[in-house]
Design a protein around this motif. Structure first.
Motif, PDB file in Angstrom:
ATOM      1  N   ARG A  53       5.521  23.884  16.773  1.00  0.00           N
ATOM      2  CA  ARG A  53       6.745  23.995  16.152  1.00  0.00           C
ATOM      3  C   ARG A  53       7.459  23.788  17.532  1.00  0.00           C
ATOM      4  O   ARG A  53       8.660  23.995  16.723  1.00  0.00           O
ATOM      5  CB  ARG A  53       6.581  24.650  14.891  1.00  0.00           C
ATOM      6  N   ALA A  89       7.482  14.205  12.678  1.00  0.00           N
ATOM      7  CA  ALA A  89       8.121  14.509  11.401  1.00  0.00           C
ATOM      8  C   ALA A  89       8.649  16.359  11.515  1.00  0.00           C
ATOM      9  O   ALA A  89      10.019  16.412  10.950  1.00  0.00           O
ATOM     10  CB  ALA A  89       6.597  15.306  10.435  1.00  0.00           C
ATOM     11  N   ILE A  90       8.560  16.698  11.915  1.00  0.00           N
ATOM     12  CA  ILE A  90       9.288  18.511  13.153  1.00  0.00           C
ATOM     13  C   ILE A  90      10.574  17.539  13.256  1.00  0.00           C
ATOM     14  O   ILE A  90      11.968  18.339  12.569  1.00  0.00           O
ATOM     15  CB  ILE A  90       8.706  19.155  13.493  1.00  0.00           C
ATOM     16  N   LYS A  97      12.480  14.775  12.756  1.00  0.00           N
ATOM     17  CA  LYS A  97      12.575  13.992  11.503  1.00  0.00           C
ATOM     18  C   LYS A  97      13.184  14.848  10.260  1.00  0.00           C
ATOM     19  O   LYS A  97      14.151  14.880  10.069  1.00  0.00           O
ATOM     20  CB  LYS A  97      11.053  13.442  11.062  1.00  0.00           C
ATOM     21  N   LYS A  98      12.809  15.981  10.199  1.00  0.00           N
ATOM     22  CA  LYS A  98      13.232  17.287   9.470  1.00  0.00           C
ATOM     23  C   LYS A  98      14.850  17.712   9.736  1.00  0.00           C
ATOM     24  O   LYS A  98      15.921  17.646   9.384  1.00  0.00           O
ATOM     25  CB  LYS A  98      12.724  18.142   9.437  1.00  0.00           C
ATOM     26  N   TRP A  99      14.655  17.640  11.314  1.00  0.00           N
ATOM     27  CA  TRP A  99      15.945  18.446  12.156  1.00  0.00           C
ATOM     28  C   TRP A  99      16.966  17.308  12.842  1.00  0.00           C
ATOM     29  O   TRP A  99      18.578  17.300  11.857  1.00  0.00           O
ATOM     30  CB  TRP A  99      15.876  19.281  13.625  1.00  0.00           C
ATOM     31  N   GLU A 113      17.365  14.763  10.272  1.00  0.00           N
ATOM     32  CA  GLU A 113      17.869  14.365   8.346  1.00  0.00           C
ATOM     33  C   GLU A 113      19.055  15.443   8.979  1.00  0.00           C
ATOM     34  O   GLU A 113      20.788  15.750   7.913  1.00  0.00           O
ATOM     35  CB  GLU A 113      16.757  15.179   7.429  1.00  0.00           C
ATOM     36  N   LYS A 114      18.405  16.992   9.169  1.00  0.00           N
ATOM     37  CA  LYS A 114      19.981  17.934   8.637  1.00  0.00           C
ATOM     38  C   LYS A 114      21.135  17.736   9.425  1.00  0.00           C
ATOM     39  O   LYS A 114      21.690  18.367   9.093  1.00  0.00           O
ATOM     40  CB  LYS A 114      18.896  19.755   9.099  1.00  0.00           C
TER      41      LYS A 114
END
Length: 139
Positions: free
Chosen positions: A70, A118-119, A121-123, A125-126
């Motif tokens: 991460r 996936a990690i 993708k989270k950022w 989206e943010k």
């Protein structure tokens, strides 16, 4: 009431999201240090127990590996985003910034590195939310 340009409001949101990313990286760095200390303690317990606590080493090592992944991915996202930052701390070409993060995410998905994707993708989206927000004009 002061009028703030849409671009300036967008910059503020991107900078805030970037600072959130920086804080998350900082927090993960501390978790890494804690995991290293726990691993050293687990090694000592393993030795003291005549090598009967291998499961403890495996658990702590697995946790350390997840945190490291991460942390490294978030550094990659930060470096990608930083490429669009000027000397004053503002972000240039925000649409290209989002496309770069998306491209990074998709390249890892293509390589079947889904946890990394996936990690990212989270950022993605943010930052997309920060860039493409809709101002609340209700009074």
């Amino acid at each position: 009431m002061a009028i703030v340009s849409k671009n300036m409001e967008t910059q503020e949101k991107i900078i805030s999201t970037f600072e959130e990313l920086q804080q998350a990286i900082y927090d993960l760095k501390h978790q890494l240090v804690e995991s290293e200390l726990l691993f050293n303690q687990a090694c000592n317990r393993h030795i003291d127990s005549n090598f009967q606590k291998e499961w403890l080493l495996d658990r702590i090592s697995s946790r350390y590996d997840r945190i490291t992944l991460r942390h490294d991915v978030m550094l990659l996202v930060r470096d990608t985003i930083s490429a669009f930052r000027d000397f004053d701390g503002y972000f240039l070409d925000v649409k290209q910034l989002i496309q770069s993060i998306e491209s990074l995410m998709l390249s890892h998905a293509d390589e079947e590195e889904y946890e990394i994707a996936a990690i990212i993708k989270k950022w993605h989206e943010k930052f997309a939310e920060a860039i493409y927000f809709i101002s609340d004009f209700t009074y």
